[in-house]
Structure formats: structure tokens, C-alpha cells
Design a protein around this motif. Structure first.
Motif, PDB file in Angstrom:
ATOM      1  N   ASN A 167      58.318   9.956  85.890  1.00 33.44           N
ATOM      2  CA  ASN A 167      59.622  10.612  86.032  1.00 33.44           C
ATOM      3  C   ASN A 167      60.087  11.260  84.725  1.00 33.44           C
ATOM      4  N   GLU A 168      59.203  11.336  83.734  1.00 32.18           N
ATOM      5  CA  GLU A 168      59.451  12.073  82.506  1.00 32.18           C
ATOM      6  C   GLU A 168      58.169  12.810  82.118  1.00 32.18           C
ATOM      7  N   TRP A 169      58.263  13.726  81.180  1.00 34.40           N
ATOM      8  CA  TRP A 169      57.115  14.542  80.787  1.00 34.40           C
ATOM      9  C   TRP A 169      57.030  14.564  79.269  1.00 34.40           C
ATOM     10  N   GLN A 170      55.989  13.918  78.724  1.00 34.02           N
ATOM     11  CA  GLN A 170      55.741  13.933  77.285  1.00 34.02           C
ATOM     12  C   GLN A 170      55.063  15.254  76.935  1.00 34.02           C
ATOM     13  N   ARG A 171      55.779  16.133  76.216  1.00 35.41           N
ATOM     14  CA  ARG A 171      55.292  17.486  75.958  1.00 35.41           C
ATOM     15  C   ARG A 171      54.664  17.633  74.578  1.00 35.41           C
ATOM     16  N   LYS A 172      54.945  16.718  73.663  1.00 34.02           N
ATOM     17  CA  LYS A 172      54.361  16.742  72.324  1.00 34.02           C
ATOM     18  C   LYS A 172      53.858  15.347  71.982  1.00 34.02           C
ATOM     19  N   SER A 173      52.793  15.275  71.212  1.00 32.70           N
ATOM     20  CA  SER A 173      52.216  13.986  70.827  1.00 32.70           C
ATOM     21  C   SER A 173      53.222  13.167  70.021  1.00 32.70           C
ATOM     22  N   ALA A 174      53.265  11.863  70.304  1.00 33.95           N
ATOM     23  CA  ALA A 174      54.173  10.969  69.587  1.00 33.95           C
ATOM     24  C   ALA A 174      53.737   9.531  69.807  1.00 33.95           C
ATOM     25  N   GLY A 175      54.212   8.641  68.934  1.00 35.99           N
ATOM     26  CA  GLY A 175      53.900   7.224  69.055  1.00 35.99           C
ATOM     27  C   GLY A 175      55.072   6.380  68.625  1.00 35.99           C
ATOM     28  N   SER A 176      54.939   5.063  68.815  1.00 33.24           N
ATOM     29  CA  SER A 176      56.014   4.156  68.452  1.00 33.24           C
ATOM     30  C   SER A 176      55.464   2.790  68.089  1.00 33.24           C
ATOM     31  N   LEU A 177      56.004   2.197  67.041  1.00 31.55           N
ATOM     32  CA  LEU A 177      55.734   0.803  66.700  1.00 31.55           C
ATOM     33  C   LEU A 177      56.488  -0.084  67.682  1.00 31.55           C
ATOM     34  N   LEU A 178      55.897  -1.217  68.049  1.00 34.59           N
ATOM     35  CA  LEU A 178      56.491  -2.154  68.996  1.00 34.59           C
ATOM     36  C   LEU A 178      56.649  -3.513  68.329  1.00 34.59           C
ATOM     37  N   ILE A 179      57.810  -4.119  68.468  1.00 34.81           N
ATOM     38  CA  ILE A 179      58.065  -5.446  67.903  1.00 34.81           C
ATOM     39  C   ILE A 179      58.731  -6.303  68.976  1.00 34.81           C
ATOM     40  N   GLY A 180      58.214  -7.515  69.190  1.00 33.73           N
ATOM     41  CA  GLY A 180      58.798  -8.374  70.215  1.00 33.73           C
ATOM     42  C   GLY A 180      58.118  -9.716  70.296  1.00 33.73           C
ATOM     43  N   GLY A 181      57.905 -10.203  71.519  1.00 28.51           N
ATOM     44  CA  GLY A 181      57.279 -11.498  71.717  1.00 28.51           C
ATOM     45  C   GLY A 181      57.036 -11.778  73.185  1.00 28.51           C
ATOM     46  N   GLU A 182      56.468 -12.968  73.475  1.00 27.99           N
ATOM     47  CA  GLU A 182      56.116 -13.326  74.844  1.00 27.99           C
ATOM     48  C   GLU A 182      56.219 -14.824  75.048  1.00 27.99           C
ATOM     49  N   ALA A 183      56.242 -15.241  76.310  1.00 26.84           N
ATOM     50  CA  ALA A 183      56.233 -16.657  76.680  1.00 26.84           C
ATOM     51  C   ALA A 183      55.595 -16.802  78.051  1.00 26.84           C
ATOM     52  N   TYR A 184      54.687 -17.787  78.187  1.00 29.30           N
ATOM     53  CA  TYR A 184      53.977 -18.020  79.448  1.00 29.30           C
ATOM     54  C   TYR A 184      53.845 -19.519  79.689  1.00 29.30           C
ATOM     55  N   THR A 185      53.773 -19.899  80.953  1.00 24.54           N
ATOM     56  CA  THR A 185      53.466 -21.270  81.328  1.00 24.54           C
ATOM     57  C   THR A 185      52.718 -21.257  82.652  1.00 24.54           C
ATOM     58  N   GLY A 186      51.855 -22.264  82.859  1.00 26.67           N
ATOM     59  CA  GLY A 186      51.101 -22.262  84.104  1.00 26.67           C
ATOM     60  C   GLY A 186      50.137 -23.405  84.227  1.00 26.67           C
ATOM     61  N   ILE A 228      53.417  -7.859  67.778  1.00 24.37           N
ATOM     62  CA  ILE A 228      53.598  -6.519  67.225  1.00 24.37           C
ATOM     63  C   ILE A 228      52.555  -5.603  67.843  1.00 24.37           C
ATOM     64  N   GLY A 229      52.876  -4.326  67.947  1.00 24.60           N
ATOM     65  CA  GLY A 229      51.917  -3.414  68.560  1.00 24.60           C
ATOM     66  C   GLY A 229      52.249  -1.967  68.256  1.00 24.60           C
ATOM     67  N   TYR A 230      51.479  -1.095  68.894  1.00 26.28           N
ATOM     68  CA  TYR A 230      51.683   0.338  68.697  1.00 26.28           C
ATOM     69  C   TYR A 230      51.284   1.063  69.977  1.00 26.28           C
ATOM     70  N   ALA A 231      52.028   2.121  70.289  1.00 19.30           N
ATOM     71  CA  ALA A 231      51.732   2.959  71.451  1.00 19.30           C
ATOM     72  C   ALA A 231      51.729   4.413  71.009  1.00 19.30           C
ATOM     73  N   TYR A 232      50.830   5.194  71.603  1.00 15.25           N
ATOM     74  CA  TYR A 232      50.712   6.594  71.205  1.00 15.25           C
ATOM     75  C   TYR A 232      50.258   7.434  72.392  1.00 15.25           C
ATOM     76  N   THR A 233      50.859   8.605  72.526  1.00 17.54           N
ATOM     77  CA  THR A 233      50.433   9.583  73.527  1.00 17.54           C
ATOM     78  C   THR A 233      49.947  10.837  72.821  1.00 17.54           C
ATOM     79  N   HIS A 234      48.689  11.184  73.100  1.00 21.09           N
ATOM     80  CA  HIS A 234      48.142  12.447  72.585  1.00 21.09           C
ATOM     81  C   HIS A 234      48.257  13.491  73.692  1.00 21.09           C
ATOM     82  N   VAL A 235      48.921  14.610  73.388  1.00 19.48           N
ATOM     83  CA  VAL A 235      49.129  15.677  74.359  1.00 19.48           C
ATOM     84  C   VAL A 235      48.264  16.868  73.981  1.00 19.48           C
TER      85      VAL A 235
END
Length: 357
Positions: free
Chosen positions: A188-207, A241-248
Motif C-alpha cells: 500500500n506504499e511505493w518505495q521510489r528511491k533506495s533507502a535503509g533504516s537501523l532497527l533497535i528493539g527486542g523480543e520475548a518467546y515461551t513455549g 539490533i538490525g538493519y533493513a534496506y530497499t534497493h530500487v
């Protein structure tokens, strides 16, 4: 503004209460929030259009038990079907409905039947990424054909093996004004130019992982230190921590890659009948997303893979248990302008995502 992508599949009754909790959590994204700013030269939004899609998908929750001395792991997979579905996204709301395609799915006579409730809700906001999981699987087979089986031409089938897991991960996008997850995953959006972002957060799981008898068959006891284990309970949580990038390429063609890594504190309790031992360790986990396709003002087409890996180490050895949760999806989508009557009905969604003072 938030966008939620929720997927659920049949039919595991004990997980129904958890399904409601996860749905409620995902629905909470509908509260009014200030509209974040974004750079329209990098990506384009379509707030008043419906994104309709058709897709093929396959989801999985697999289990691997590491062997001695670099021996190939013992891999268990459920028998899940290929699903064909239709869906739509408008503003913060996404709804997909899918149906299994028997002729594209593996014959249950060879691999046994699996009962499952698979909930994967991926919430893509401008500045946030939230993943919710509720996995309730029963019925696995060893793969590839012949592994763990006394007959090389057949599958080793374990209708008693269960994998139950709930959890969540939350990450902040530090460049959400230029990088869009929704362009790749919700269309529902259109990435028209290449860009990326640093990601900072965390997680929790049980099972829990369990079988009516030891997870390793008796004739393979000498190859696996976990050979007497019939049940594992676990809880993990930690920062990531992570990173995401879209190459257009030429504005319309794109490849999006995203990876997050966590250093969880892991509590694993292994059971041998009535006896049990607990181990506390640091567990490195990975979350990978890869999407490639075509995007434009009217049409979008993509192939996506999402995979979350949870590592577990028990007291019996340093050999790991690995739970992999993920999906493959091929989607074709078109943006549509709603008519006057439908616009009135959609106004409630517009009001939910309207900025507040």
C-alpha cells in the motif's frame, strides 16, 4: 499510522484463547496516533486507495535437533498446505483470507497429517515493526525422505510431536521517514528511491516441544546427545539490533532485505520422563525478511520470505534445538479507488488513523 498483516490457519482448538489474545493485541494498533512525517521523495503513500491482492503462500514451523560431530541435524517438518488467497489493505487495516490447494500440497499418506493453528501477525508502522506469533502444531515428519527411517524410501512420521510457542518482537525504525516496510510487505506504499533504516528493539518467546516418547528414535541414540529427551520447556527474552534496506532499480523494481539479531537470555528445561534439568544461557536468534518485485502507482508484484530462528540449548549438551517459523508468499496487487458509497463505509477507518492534537 499503522498497518497490520494478520494470518491464521486451521484448526488447533487448545490455541483458540491465545488466538483471541493475539488478535486483540494486533487490533490495538487501531488507536489514534499522531501521523508521523515522511519524505515523499523517497516513498509514496496511498491513504485513500484500497490495495487488493491475490496470493499464494506456504507457512511452516519446523524443528531441528543438532547432532554430534557435525552430523546433519534431525529435522522435523509439519505437513502444511500451499494456500491461495485474496486480501485487501486500506489504511491501518489488512484482511487476507486463504484456502488450501490440495494438488500443490504434499500427500499426507506419506508424511502424516498435521493439526495446527498458525498465527503470524506482522504490524508495519511508519516508525515501528511488531511481530506476533502463536504457533500450535501437532504431527511432524523427518526430512528429507529416508532420514531417521529404517526404510530409505519412506518418511519417519511422528504424529505425537508437538511444538507450541507464543511470542513477540518489537523494533523501532530510526529512518522511517525515508524507508517503508509497507511498500514491500503490504503493497500500500511505493518505495521510489533506495533507502535503509537501523532497527533497535527486542523480543520475548515461551513455549514447549514434546512427544509421547523420546524425540530421537531409538536406533539413532548414539548420534544425538539429546536421545532421551521427550519434552522441552523454554522462555527467552532479550535486546536486538538490525538493519533493513530497499534497493530500487529504475524506480519500479526493488529488492528489500532485513535482518535482526538478538542476544536473548534463555531458560531451557529438558525432561527425561519424570526427571528434568534446567540450563540458563545466552541464545543468539535471527529474523530475516527478503522481498523482491515490481511496484508502481497501479500494480505491484512480489515474492517474499520471512523466517524467525529461535535457538535453544539444554543441559544435556551444547547441541542445539532450533525452531524456525516463517512463510513464503507470492502476491499480485492492484490499487483501487473506492466509490462514493464505499468511501462512506471506510470513513470509520479514516477516523481511526486521523492525527490527534
Amino acid at each position: 499510522m499503522l498497518a497490520t498483516q494478520t494470518r491464521s490457519t486451521r484448526l488447533y482448538r487448545p490455541g483458540f484463547a491465545v488466538a483471541l489474545l493475539l488478535f486483540a493485541f494486533g487490533s490495538a494498533s487501531g488507536q489514534k496516533l499522531p501521523a508521523p512525517e515522511y519524505d515523499s521523495t523517497y516513498y509514496k503513500k496511498y491513504p485513500k486507495q484500497i490495495t487488493g491482492r491475490v496470493y499464494l503462500s506456504k507457512k511452516y514451523t519446523s524443528l531441528s535437533l543438532e547432532g554430534k560431530d557435525r552430523l546433519k541435524p534431525m529435522r522435523y517438518r509439519p505437513n502444511t498446505p500451499v494456500t491461495m488467497g485474496v486480501g485487501a489493505t486500506y489504511g491501518i487495516l489488512t484482511l487476507n483470507v486463504g484456502f488450501p490447494i490440495p494438488f500443490l500440497s504434499r500427500d499426507s499418506k506419506e508424511t502424516g497429517r498435521s493439526k495446527y493453528l498458525d498465527l503470524q501477525s506482522h504490524i508495519y508502522a511508519t516508525d515501528w515493526l511488531i511481530d506476533l506469533y502463536g504457533q500450535f502444531y501437532k504431527g511432524y515428519h523427518a526430512t528429507p525422505r529416508g532420514s531417521a527411517s529404517l526404510r530409505p524410501d519412506s518418511f519417519y512420521v511422528r504424529p505425537d510431536v508437538r511444538v507450541n510457542m507464543i511470542g513477540a518482537s518489537v523494533y523501532r525504525l530510526l529512518n522511517g521517514e525515508r524507508f517503508s516496510y509497507r511498500a514491500a510487505f503490504l503493497q500500500n506504499e511505493w518505495q521510489r528511491k533506495s533507502a535503509g533504516s537501523l532497527l533497535i528493539g527486542g523480543e520475548a518467546y515461551t513455549g514447549v516441544i514434546k512427544g509421547d516418547s523420546a524425540l530421537i528414535p531409538n536406533h539413532l541414540d548414539s548420534f544425538y546427545r539429546q536421545h532421551d529427551i521427550d519434552r522441552i520447556r523454554f522462555t527467552e527474552f532479550g535486546p536486538g539490533i538490525g538493519y533493513a534496506y530497499t534497493h530500487v532499480h529504475k524506480e519500479n523494481y526493488f529488492v528489500t532485505g532485513s535482518i535482526t539479531a538478538t542476544g536473548d537470555i534463555s531458560f531451557v528445561r529438558e525432561f527425561k520422563g519424570k526427571e528434568s534439568e534446567t540450563r540458563t544461557s545466552i541464545s543468539p536468534n535471527l529474523m530475516v525478511r527478503i522481498v523482491a518485485g515490481y511496484n508502481s502507482d497501479n500494480w505491484t508484484f512480489n515474492l517474499a520470505w520471512i523466517n524467525s530462528s529461535t535457538n535453544l540449548k539444554g543441559k544435556s549438551s551444547n547441541d542445539q534445538y532450533l525452531i524456525s517459523i516463517g512463510s513464503f508468499r507470492l502476491a499480485l496487487a492492484k490499487r483501487l479507488t473506492p466509490g462514493k458509497k464505499l468511501k462512506k463505509q471506510l470513513k470509520v477507518i479514516d477516523d481511526l488513523q486521523a492525527p490527534t492534537m
